[in-house]
Design a protein around this motif. Structure first.
Motif, PDB file in Angstrom:
ATOM      1  N   PHE A 156     -13.613  -3.552  -1.692  1.00  0.00           N
ATOM      2  CA  PHE A 156     -12.426  -3.519  -0.845  1.00  0.00           C
ATOM      3  C   PHE A 156     -12.778  -4.146   0.491  1.00  0.00           C
ATOM      4  O   PHE A 156     -13.806  -3.824   1.094  1.00  0.00           O
ATOM      5  CB  PHE A 156     -11.964  -2.075  -0.657  1.00  0.00           C
ATOM      6  CG  PHE A 156     -10.697  -1.950   0.144  1.00  0.00           C
ATOM      7  CD1 PHE A 156      -9.463  -2.093  -0.461  1.00  0.00           C
ATOM      8  CD2 PHE A 156     -10.741  -1.685   1.505  1.00  0.00           C
ATOM      9  CE1 PHE A 156      -8.289  -1.980   0.272  1.00  0.00           C
ATOM     10  CE2 PHE A 156      -9.575  -1.569   2.246  1.00  0.00           C
ATOM     11  CZ  PHE A 156      -8.348  -1.714   1.624  1.00  0.00           C
ATOM     12  N   GLU A 157     -11.932  -5.055   0.949  1.00  0.00           N
ATOM     13  CA  GLU A 157     -12.137  -5.679   2.251  1.00  0.00           C
ATOM     14  C   GLU A 157     -10.854  -5.564   3.053  1.00  0.00           C
ATOM     15  O   GLU A 157      -9.778  -5.960   2.591  1.00  0.00           O
ATOM     16  CB  GLU A 157     -12.539  -7.156   2.100  1.00  0.00           C
ATOM     17  CG  GLU A 157     -13.958  -7.330   1.590  1.00  0.00           C
ATOM     18  CD  GLU A 157     -14.463  -8.754   1.771  1.00  0.00           C
ATOM     19  OE1 GLU A 157     -13.741  -9.556   2.428  1.00  0.00           O
ATOM     20  OE2 GLU A 157     -15.552  -9.056   1.277  1.00  0.00           O
ATOM     21  N   TRP A 158     -10.970  -5.020   4.250  1.00  0.00           N
ATOM     22  CA  TRP A 158      -9.804  -4.776   5.086  1.00  0.00           C
ATOM     23  C   TRP A 158      -9.076  -6.066   5.446  1.00  0.00           C
ATOM     24  O   TRP A 158      -7.839  -6.089   5.533  1.00  0.00           O
ATOM     25  CB  TRP A 158     -10.225  -4.037   6.357  1.00  0.00           C
ATOM     26  CG  TRP A 158     -10.501  -2.586   6.125  1.00  0.00           C
ATOM     27  CD1 TRP A 158     -11.722  -1.980   6.023  1.00  0.00           C
ATOM     28  CD2 TRP A 158      -9.524  -1.564   5.955  1.00  0.00           C
ATOM     29  NE1 TRP A 158     -11.565  -0.642   5.790  1.00  0.00           N
ATOM     30  CE2 TRP A 158     -10.228  -0.344   5.747  1.00  0.00           C
ATOM     31  CE3 TRP A 158      -8.127  -1.546   5.947  1.00  0.00           C
ATOM     32  CZ2 TRP A 158      -9.578   0.862   5.544  1.00  0.00           C
ATOM     33  CZ3 TRP A 158      -7.480  -0.340   5.747  1.00  0.00           C
ATOM     34  CH2 TRP A 158      -8.202   0.849   5.544  1.00  0.00           C
ATOM     35  N   GLY A 159      -9.820  -7.151   5.654  1.00  0.00           N
ATOM     36  CA  GLY A 159      -9.174  -8.405   6.032  1.00  0.00           C
ATOM     37  C   GLY A 159      -8.215  -8.899   4.960  1.00  0.00           C
ATOM     38  O   GLY A 159      -7.079  -9.301   5.255  1.00  0.00           O
ATOM     39  N   THR A 212      -0.897  -7.661   2.868  1.00  0.00           N
ATOM     40  CA  THR A 212       0.215  -6.757   3.147  1.00  0.00           C
ATOM     41  C   THR A 212       1.189  -7.383   4.137  1.00  0.00           C
ATOM     42  O   THR A 212       2.419  -7.296   3.979  1.00  0.00           O
ATOM     43  CB  THR A 212      -0.307  -5.421   3.694  1.00  0.00           C
ATOM     44  OG1 THR A 212      -1.190  -4.821   2.737  1.00  0.00           O
ATOM     45  CG2 THR A 212       0.843  -4.476   3.989  1.00  0.00           C
ATOM     46  N   TRP A 245      -3.621  -2.534  -5.167  1.00  0.00           N
ATOM     47  CA  TRP A 245      -5.048  -2.513  -5.467  1.00  0.00           C
ATOM     48  C   TRP A 245      -5.445  -3.667  -6.385  1.00  0.00           C
ATOM     49  O   TRP A 245      -6.455  -4.335  -6.142  1.00  0.00           O
ATOM     50  CB  TRP A 245      -5.424  -1.176  -6.082  1.00  0.00           C
ATOM     51  CG  TRP A 245      -5.044  -0.009  -5.234  1.00  0.00           C
ATOM     52  CD1 TRP A 245      -3.943   0.773  -5.356  1.00  0.00           C
ATOM     53  CD2 TRP A 245      -5.747   0.479  -4.087  1.00  0.00           C
ATOM     54  NE1 TRP A 245      -3.918   1.725  -4.360  1.00  0.00           N
ATOM     55  CE2 TRP A 245      -5.022   1.579  -3.571  1.00  0.00           C
ATOM     56  CE3 TRP A 245      -6.934   0.099  -3.454  1.00  0.00           C
ATOM     57  CZ2 TRP A 245      -5.440   2.290  -2.462  1.00  0.00           C
ATOM     58  CZ3 TRP A 245      -7.353   0.815  -2.345  1.00  0.00           C
ATOM     59  CH2 TRP A 245      -6.603   1.897  -1.860  1.00  0.00           C
ATOM     60  N   PHE A 269       0.843  -1.200   0.000  1.00  0.00           N
ATOM     61  CA  PHE A 269       0.000   0.000   0.000  1.00  0.00           C
ATOM     62  C   PHE A 269       0.880   1.253   0.000  1.00  0.00           C
ATOM     63  O   PHE A 269       1.900   1.294   0.674  1.00  0.00           O
ATOM     64  CB  PHE A 269      -0.881  -0.012   1.248  1.00  0.00           C
ATOM     65  CG  PHE A 269      -1.760   1.191   1.396  1.00  0.00           C
ATOM     66  CD1 PHE A 269      -2.993   1.240   0.784  1.00  0.00           C
ATOM     67  CD2 PHE A 269      -1.342   2.290   2.153  1.00  0.00           C
ATOM     68  CE1 PHE A 269      -3.800   2.361   0.928  1.00  0.00           C
ATOM     69  CE2 PHE A 269      -2.139   3.404   2.291  1.00  0.00           C
ATOM     70  CZ  PHE A 269      -3.368   3.437   1.672  1.00  0.00           C
ATOM     71  N   ALA A 319      -6.883  -7.053   2.545  1.00  0.00           N
ATOM     72  CA  ALA A 319      -5.822  -6.059   2.350  1.00  0.00           C
ATOM     73  C   ALA A 319      -4.746  -6.179   3.431  1.00  0.00           C
ATOM     74  O   ALA A 319      -3.543  -6.165   3.136  1.00  0.00           O
ATOM     75  CB  ALA A 319      -6.425  -4.662   2.352  1.00  0.00           C
ATOM     76  N   ILE A 320      -5.165  -6.311   4.689  1.00  0.00           N
ATOM     77  CA  ILE A 320      -4.194  -6.367   5.792  1.00  0.00           C
ATOM     78  C   ILE A 320      -3.393  -7.663   5.737  1.00  0.00           C
ATOM     79  O   ILE A 320      -2.160  -7.664   5.877  1.00  0.00           O
ATOM     80  CB  ILE A 320      -4.918  -6.218   7.141  1.00  0.00           C
ATOM     81  CG1 ILE A 320      -5.512  -4.806   7.266  1.00  0.00           C
ATOM     82  CG2 ILE A 320      -3.963  -6.511   8.297  1.00  0.00           C
ATOM     83  CD1 ILE A 320      -6.377  -4.607   8.496  1.00  0.00           C
ATOM     84  N   SER A 321      -4.085  -8.786   5.531  1.00  0.00           N
ATOM     85  CA  SER A 321      -3.383 -10.072   5.513  1.00  0.00           C
ATOM     86  C   SER A 321      -2.402 -10.159   4.343  1.00  0.00           C
ATOM     87  O   SER A 321      -1.283 -10.669   4.502  1.00  0.00           O
ATOM     88  CB  SER A 321      -4.385 -11.224   5.452  1.00  0.00           C
ATOM     89  OG  SER A 321      -5.178 -11.141   4.274  1.00  0.00           O
ATOM     90  N   ASP A 368      -5.002  -7.213  -4.628  1.00  0.00           N
ATOM     91  CA  ASP A 368      -6.024  -7.490  -3.630  1.00  0.00           C
ATOM     92  C   ASP A 368      -7.366  -7.821  -4.267  1.00  0.00           C
ATOM     93  O   ASP A 368      -8.155  -8.601  -3.715  1.00  0.00           O
ATOM     94  CB  ASP A 368      -6.168  -6.288  -2.687  1.00  0.00           C
ATOM     95  CG  ASP A 368      -5.174  -6.370  -1.538  1.00  0.00           C
ATOM     96  OD1 ASP A 368      -4.113  -6.985  -1.735  1.00  0.00           O
ATOM     97  OD2 ASP A 368      -5.465  -5.832  -0.458  1.00  0.00           O
TER      98      ASP A 368
END
Length: 653
Positions: free
Chosen positions: A524-527, A533, A411, A405, A529-531, A414
């Motif tokens: 977009f899903e934070w789960g 990254t 983008w 990110f 994106a975070i995993s 993901d």
């Protein structure tokens, strides 16, 4: 047979001029013609002519993109009848929609920057005029493929892309490795092209109107107007062509060897032309794959296997460009995986972002080679201070490729992970593992190349007739602005082009190319994106620990995973399987044995059999020529009796 009917067939026309669409492909083709006719006398102007021709196409491509955006992703199609023979009608036509517009911008932008870069990289090469002629032809072929509105035209440009790649990969044809790589690429991709040709013939014979029109075929498949087996086999034929061009398992073996061509050629092939043609083809016929779940699953798993396999091989490469080559194969596998997981928009989005950061990576590797005279990372090291522009732009591209990110690759990668998660958790696991491997092998390359102590590069061989290296590898330096400038320009979209996905804008735009079937969206899903990254940072951290800090040495890793290391270094033994078994055993020995048997039993059999037949007949006939008059008289009498009986039988009294 009418030739180029005066009135075009036009459908759903937004404010897009037909002349602009034809001019996009005609501009680089005109440059090719002029360069091909004049480069022997004026080689120094070839680069400027190439920049002018491709630059004009780029400007027109952006005009087209803005017009399609204004038309909310509308479609414009202009078709002219070329010729007909019975039920066979062949058209010449161009079609533009959201998918086409995105591809046109990616192809022309990357190609333009590669032409500019090439003026510096190829300076002093005795074949520079021929080089720019081939590059313009290559760009023309890809643009024609993207613009074609029917399968007949598409296949013509598809094969022209293959021819152009053959000419460019083997550009330094005096080098045996380059000549062999060109032949390998040409032959291997022909295997896939055979499947595509069979698919074209199948769908033409089975569609109600016997058409090559892509939009009609999409609609026929979406509405199930032909048998399911026809849709499935057509889709698999299209996939076969895509596997060849996009270097997917099991036909991926040609692409790493294609690194024997000039580095700007590698950048163009990997970023925006030949290898993305296969992904584009599957995306263009996405409704067909939606209508065939079996074919779609094959697409997904071919992509997943390719992504993991290529990433594993990249882990052990020592050649800078071959790391990037296997990276390309892996990322193309990601795109195929996405298409198989209903991620149509995600696949095209990743293709678009990949075009910029992958071009930047290849041009960065060329910049390093321009300074060190080698692609062997074991002879590099410590280049970040001597080549700051190359170093920082390469790091930006690598971070984007790793999906950090807020760079472009974050983008698009993901979106693929999200679509895989929704469709098949096994596919998601493969894509997730690929994200870790990607980050690890890219930063392994960075630490080996730009950090530590400089190893001296490769000494210059002044007796090499193809040598155009004029620097001193002992004292590396930044590349000239003709090369560094495109790196800086490409770094901008490598960072920012992913922001185009904001609020699903990209998905809405390219989905306009689909008929009324289930469309893939994006969100977009934070789960996710975070995993993703975290796993990418873990890959970077492991590369840092092994190749920079050496808390764990690479030697100990190799010894600890010796069986896997051997497997990866031998490229899963697929090259040996093809070259040793199929080529040398099946084709060479088998073919020679077949020729031997043919010569022995067919050729000799015909010749000897003819002689034997003559002898046998003579043995039978010689008994009537024995010199005995009574035998001749008996034969004469028998003949007369037979004739009399025949006459009376035909005309009884």
């Amino acid at each position: 047979m009418p030739f180029l009917a005066a009135e075009p067939i036009t459908t759903l026309v937004p404010s897009i001029s037909e002349g602009i669409l034809w001019a996009i492909g005609a501009s680089p083709f005109a440059a090719f013609v002029v360069i091909a006719l004049s480069y022997r006398w004026f080689p120094k102007i070839a680069g400027y002519l190439a920049i002018l021709g491709v630059g004009a196409a780029m400007v027109l491509a952006y005009v087209t993109l803005f017009n399609v955006i204004d038309a909310d992703g509308g479609i414009a199609q202009y078709t002219h009848e070329w010729f007909r023979a019975g039920s066979l009608v062949v058209n010449l036509g161009v079609r533009v929609d959201g998918l086409t517009a995105i591809m046109l911008v990616a192809v022309t932008t990357v190609s333009f920057l590669v032409q500019v870069y090439s003026t510096g990289y190829m300076a002093g090469d005795p074949g520079i005029g021929r080089y720019f002629a081939y590059m313009c032809l290559f760009t023309t072929a890809m643009l024609g493929l993207v613009l074609a509105d029917n399968l007949f035209m598409l296949f013509i440009f598809w094969e022209l892309v293959g021819l152009s790649s053959y000419l460019l990969i083997g550009f330094w044809y005096h080098r045996p490795a380059a000549a062999a790589a060109a032949k390998k690429a040409f032959i291997v991709t022909r295997v896939g092209d055979l499947g595509l040709l069979a698919a074209i013939l199948l769908i033409w014979t089975r569609t109600p109107t016997h058409t090559f029109d892509i939009a009609t075929i999409q609609q026929v498949a979406a509405n199930h107007q032909v048998a399911q087996w026809v849709i499935t086999w057509f889709a698999l034929g299209v996939l076969a062509g895509a596997i060849g061009k996009s270097a997917q398992f099991p036909l991926h073996v040609w692409l790493p060897d294609a690194m024997e061509g000039p580095t700007p050629v590698s950048a163009l092939i990997h970023a925006a032309t030949m290898v993305v043609a296969g992904v584009y083809l599957v995306a263009r016929f996405f409704p067909v794959f939606e209508a065939s779940p079996d074919a779609r699953q094959v697409v997904a798993w071919v992509g997943a296997i390719t992504a993991i396999m290529a990433a594993c091989i990249a882990l052990v490469q020592t050649d800078f460009k071959r790391v990037l080559a296997y990276s390309t194969i892996s990322q193309l596998g990601y795109m195929m995986l996405a298409l198989g997981a209903f991620g149509y928009a995600a696949a095209i989005f990743h293709l678009f972002t990949n075009a910029f950061f992958k071009a930047l990576l290849f041009l960065g590797s060329g910049s390093v080679n321009h300074s060190t005279n080698t692609f062997d990372m074991r002879k590099m090291g410590g280049l970040r201070k001597a080549m700051p522009i190359t170093f920082w732009t390469f790091v930006i591209a690598s971070l984007s490729l790793a999906g950090i990110f807020p760079l472009a690759g974050f983008w698009s990668k993901d979106e693929i992970l999200l679509d895989a998660w929704r469709d098949n958790r096994a596919l998601w696991a493969a894509a997730f593992a690929g994200a870790f491997l990607t980050a690890f092998y890219m930063f392994r390359a960075i630490f080996l190349t730009f950090f530590g102590d400089y190893k001296g590069g490769e000494p210059v061989d002044h007796h090499d007739p193809e040598n155009h290296f004029h620097g001193d590898p002992a004292h590396p330096h930044e590349s000239p602005w003709s090369m560094a400038g495109p790196l800086l320009v490409l770094a901008v979209p490598a960072v920012a082009v992913g922001w185009f996905a904001y609020r699903d804008a990209f998905a809405d735009f390219v989905n306009g190319a689909l008929p009324a079937v289930e469309e893939s969206g994006s969100s977009f899903e934070w789960g996710i994106a975070i995993s993703s990254t975290i796993v990418a940072l873990a890959g970077i951290g492991l590369a840092y620990a092994v190749y920079y800090k050496e808390w764990v040495t690479s030697k100990s890793l190799r010894e600890g995973f010796a069986p896997l290391t051997i497997l990866f270094e031998n490229k899963f033994y697929l090259d040996r399987l093809y070259e040793d078994f199929f080529v040398r055993t099946v084709l060479q020995r088998g073919w020679n044995r077949l020729l031997e048997l043919n010569d022995k039993y067919v050729v000799d059999g015909i010749v000897n059999g003819t002689g034997q037949l003559g002898r046998e007949l003579s043995q039978r006939l010689r008994i009537v020529q024995n010199g005995q008059l009574q035998t001749y008289g008996l034969g004469f009498a028998a003949g007369v009796i037979i004739l009399v009986l025949a006459v009376f039988t035909a005309n009884p009294l």
